[in-house]
Design a protein around this motif. Structure first.
Motif, PDB file in Angstrom:
ATOM      1  N   LEU A 498       0.828  -1.202   0.000  1.00 27.56           N
ATOM      2  CA  LEU A 498       0.000   0.000   0.000  1.00 27.56           C
ATOM      3  C   LEU A 498       0.863   1.252   0.000  1.00 27.56           C
ATOM      4  CD1 LEU A 498      -2.714   1.596   0.529  1.00 27.56           C
ATOM      5  CD2 LEU A 498      -2.162   1.324   2.958  1.00 27.56           C
ATOM      6  N   LEU A 499       1.830   1.310   0.922  1.00 27.56           N
ATOM      7  CA  LEU A 499       2.665   2.504   1.043  1.00 27.56           C
ATOM      8  C   LEU A 499       3.501   2.723  -0.206  1.00 27.56           C
ATOM      9  CD1 LEU A 499       3.814   2.133   4.759  1.00 27.56           C
ATOM     10  CD2 LEU A 499       2.021   3.623   3.844  1.00 27.56           C
ATOM     11  N   ILE A 514      -5.193   5.492   1.474  1.00 27.48           N
ATOM     12  CA  ILE A 514      -4.829   4.954   2.788  1.00 27.48           C
ATOM     13  C   ILE A 514      -6.028   4.986   3.728  1.00 27.48           C
ATOM     14  CG2 ILE A 514      -3.359   5.329   4.809  1.00 27.48           C
ATOM     15  CD1 ILE A 514      -1.193   6.325   2.876  1.00 27.48           C
ATOM     16  N   TRP A 517      -8.152   2.068   2.868  1.00 26.44           N
ATOM     17  CA  TRP A 517      -7.463   0.853   3.331  1.00 26.44           C
ATOM     18  C   TRP A 517      -7.662   0.662   4.834  1.00 26.44           C
ATOM     19  CZ3 TRP A 517      -3.449  -0.413   6.626  1.00 26.44           C
ATOM     20  CH2 TRP A 517      -2.819  -1.641   6.439  1.00 26.44           C
ATOM     21  N   LEU A 529       0.513  -0.849   9.680  1.00 32.13           N
ATOM     22  CA  LEU A 529       1.250   0.316   9.184  1.00 32.13           C
ATOM     23  C   LEU A 529       2.536   0.526   9.961  1.00 32.13           C
ATOM     24  CD1 LEU A 529      -1.610   2.907   8.523  1.00 32.13           C
ATOM     25  CD2 LEU A 529      -0.171   1.796   6.811  1.00 32.13           C
ATOM     26  N   ALA A 544       2.546   6.891   6.110  1.00 29.50           N
ATOM     27  CA  ALA A 544       2.043   6.057   7.210  1.00 29.50           C
ATOM     28  C   ALA A 544       1.942   6.864   8.495  1.00 29.50           C
ATOM     29  CB  ALA A 544       2.964   4.853   7.403  1.00 29.50           C
ATOM     30  N   ALA A 547      -1.075   9.065   8.524  1.00 36.05           N
ATOM     31  CA  ALA A 547      -2.282   8.255   8.668  1.00 36.05           C
ATOM     32  C   ALA A 547      -2.485   7.856  10.125  1.00 36.05           C
ATOM     33  CB  ALA A 547      -2.183   7.013   7.786  1.00 36.05           C
TER      34      ALA A 547
END
Length: 670
Positions: A498-499, A514, A517, A529, A544, A547
């Motif tokens: 994802l990152l 994100i 997700w 994360l 991250a 987030a």
């Protein structure tokens, strides 16, 4: 098409073909407008519509017979502008269409000699009078339109002279002409184009301006912010409540293989009365006021039934065949209420079926003169809801009215009458929004019903927003002319994946992905994360971190469980207001100080690190003392930290000390 009079030498449509970006406001009906080559002498190119050609020729003949051939080149331009940009028969004009041609298409596209500018509206008025002579049933409206046009000469000249109204094609070829290029000399044009393309973007922007959506010429389509489309369950709920879509399905079932129509192409009265119950409309048959009975004489007198029928025709769910209505090319969509049916119905609203125009019908008394503008602006409202979220209905009504005022000259109209039309326009806007709500496209909330001094109810206030189904329908519509990213494409990836993927996206889209997700795994997202951050690059780390910061201070406990993230945790605790930078004291430990400041640089940038963190984290001995130790810490992070402080610290002596320390660090490394 070849008309009886050639274009006037010295006046021309823009040379070269250009394709413009779609515009979201104003009166542009086309999403891609093509401007024709001006090199030929026989009009603007061949048009395949033989009937249109014949009508155009008759109109030209009528004009020349009454006014002569001198300015017939203007008639040529007016007819071609209408046919190629607005469509429809060349001998059928509405005030809105004339407004578009004179005050949008001409200023944007047409190059004329200054002496020719006042001629155009005069000829346009003459054309309407010639048309009125051939169409006695429309002579009053066309005569009034001609009178209005004649009073707009000053405005027309002003609009034509305002370079802000010029398209990039007109800007380019006006510049070429000003620089001495003969537009009849292809070699000269080619040479100038080669020179123009070699100029810098800045030089070209000064001439052409910037395109809608922020794009540069050749730079792509307009862009919308990324959106998260509602889940299927919410869309299904919208479909279940879409009254008008259900009526379309029931109407198609009722028509079956075909039903007879009246001589005027309407549903038969008996069928209309039956459909009131079949469709579940609130139409009243043979209504009464007091002792007076208003006999229902036509299916047109049943508004709910008639609207459903007209929309079905516009969407090609049904079509007329002689004196019958039969299944249309989209009739399979009538088998169920589906997203595909919603798309087709909304497309009909965009392209053909205006709710205000339909509501006003024949408009015998002219109260719906603004309907075409309103119906186009309703689509603009829908696009705005997609881009910006919910809107106040009264604010939208004010916006649309401003567009109406720019489209028509109401200076000589009594203010009370203007106010009356303003209220009528808002009523029609609310009517259109109610129909879109019945299609499941929007939701309308917080409307207050108020009785006026005559005892009639009307709506006030309220907000409008896209319903779940509307988000899906509007995404399909917007994606047809703009970049419209959808969030959720990364929802199935692991945290590291994802990152990594989000790092390649624009910031807003990355954050949105994100968020989606995290929403899919609320109990494990923070730990996943945090684990991914242990081996993440700078960009991935920052994504991250922000987030987790958005998840709240309690996430600090998750970070503390990862020993390799101690500096991230330290910054997080301060950012979450659980501590302050004054609580961070790394005096005597230059290695940890470098690691902390490097982490802040990754998370917040150089200025934040240099101004907000470097000095407090150095402790009581001070930043200069720390700099005298930190330059000895090996590694690239040290150079990054010292460089950031040297460039960004507000204290000149400390910034100088950091640059001196950086010199020592680099010298030692060599």
């Amino acid at each position: 098409m070849s008309l009886s009079s050639p274009r006037r030498p010295g006046s021309a449509w823009l040379a070269r073909a250009e394709v413009e970006h779609p515009l979201l406001g104003g009166f542009n009906r086309v999403s891609a407008a093509v401007v024709w080559d001006a090199m030929s002498d026989d009009g603007l190119g061949e048009l395949s519509d033989e009937a249109g050609d014949a009508a155009a020729q008759r109109l030209m003949d009528d004009y020349v017979a009454e006014y002569g051939v001198e300015h017939a080149w203007v008639v040529n331009q007016l007819i071609d502008a209408k046919r190629n940009y607005l469509g429809g028969a060349p001998d059928q004009w509405t005030p809105m269409e004339m407004s578009q041609v004179l005050f949008e298409i001409y200023p944007a596209k047409v190059m004329l000699e200054p002496a020719d500018l006042p001629v155009v509206p005069v000829v346009a008025a003459q054309l309407m009078r010639a048309l009125a002579s051939a169409n006695p049933h429309d002579d009053k409206m066309l005569g009034e339109l001609a009178a209005v046009i004649e009073g707009q000469v000053t405005l027309f000249v002003s609009q034509m002279s305002d370079e802000d109204n010029w398209s990039f094609g007109k800007r380019m070829w006006s510049t070429a002409t000003a620089e001495g290029v003969d537009l009849d000399d292809q070699a000269a044009i080619n040479a100038w184009m080669e020179d123009f393309n070699s100029r810098s973007f800045e030089e070209r922007d000064q001439i052409l301006g910037r395109l809608p959506g922020g794009g540069r010429i050749g730079g792509g389509r307009p862009s919308f912010p990324p959106v998260k489309l509602p889940p299927q369950a919410e869309v299904d709920a919208s479909l279940a409540e879409a009254v008008l879509l259900h009526r379309l399905v029931k109407l198609c079932e009722f028509v079956g293989e075909g039903r007879q129509l009246t001589d005027t192409g309407n549903l038969r009265l008996a069928d209309g009365k039956e459909l009131v119950e079949v469709l579940g409309t609130d139409d009243i048959i043979d209504g009464s006021i007091g002792d007076r009975v208003f006999t229902t004489r036509s299916s047109v007198d049943l508004p709910g039934v008639n609207l459903t029928f007209r929309l079905a025709l516009a969407a090609n769910l049904l079509e007329r065949s002689g004196r019958k209505v039969v299944p249309g090319s989209n009739s399979p969509l009538g088998d169920e209420v589906s997203l595909e049916l919603a798309d087709v119905a909304f497309e009909a609203v965009v392209d053909e079926f205006g709710f205000s125009t339909h509501r006003r019908g024949k408009d015998t008394y002219g109260f719906g003169w603004y309907s075409e503008v309103l119906d186009e602006e309703v689509i603009q409202t829908m696009v705005s809801l997609y881009a910006e979220g919910a809107a106040e209905i009264e604010s939208e009504a004010s916006r649309v009215w401003e567009v109406v005022l720019r489209s028509y000259d109401l200076d000589d109209v009594d203010q009370d009458r203007v106010d009356l039309h303003r209220r009528g326009m808002e009523s029609d806007l609310r009517f259109a929004l109610r129909q879109l709500e019945q299609m499941g496209i929007v939701s309308v909330d917080d409307v207050t019903v108020v009785a006026d001094k005559y005892g009639f109810d009307h709506d006030e206030g309220g907000t409008v927003a896209l319903a779940p189904l509307g988000w899906w329908v509007m995404h399909g519509f917007v994606a047809g002319f703009a970049d419209a990213p959808v969030l959720g494409g990364l929802r199935s990836l692991s945290a590291p994946e994802l990152l990594s993927a989000a790092a390649d996206l624009p910031d807003e889209q990355a954050r949105g992905e994100i968020e989606v997700w995290i929403a899919d795994r609320p109990s494990t997202a923070a730990d996943e994360l945090a684990s991914a951050m242990e081996h993440a690059g700078a960009t991935e780390l920052a994504l991250a971190y922000h987030a987790l910061l958005a998840l709240g201070p309690e996430t600090a406990l998750v970070l503390q469980a990862h020993d390799s993230l101690q500096h991230v945790t330290m910054v997080f605790i301060v950012d979450s207001l659980l501590a302050s930078t004054s609580d961070v004291d790394l005096s005597g430990d230059p290695r940890r100080w470098v690691e902390l400041i490097a982490t802040v640089i990754d998370l917040w940038g150089s200025e934040a690190a240099a101004i907000g963190w470097a000095e407090p984290a150095a402790g009581a001995p001070g930043l200069e003392a720390m700099l005298n130790q930190a330059w000895r810490v090996p590694g690239d992070a040290t150079a990054t930290v010292l460089s950031a402080i040297g460039a960004s610290h507000p204290s000149k002596p400390l910034a100088k000390a950091a640059r001196k320390a950086l010199f020592k660090h680099r010298s030692a490394a060599t």
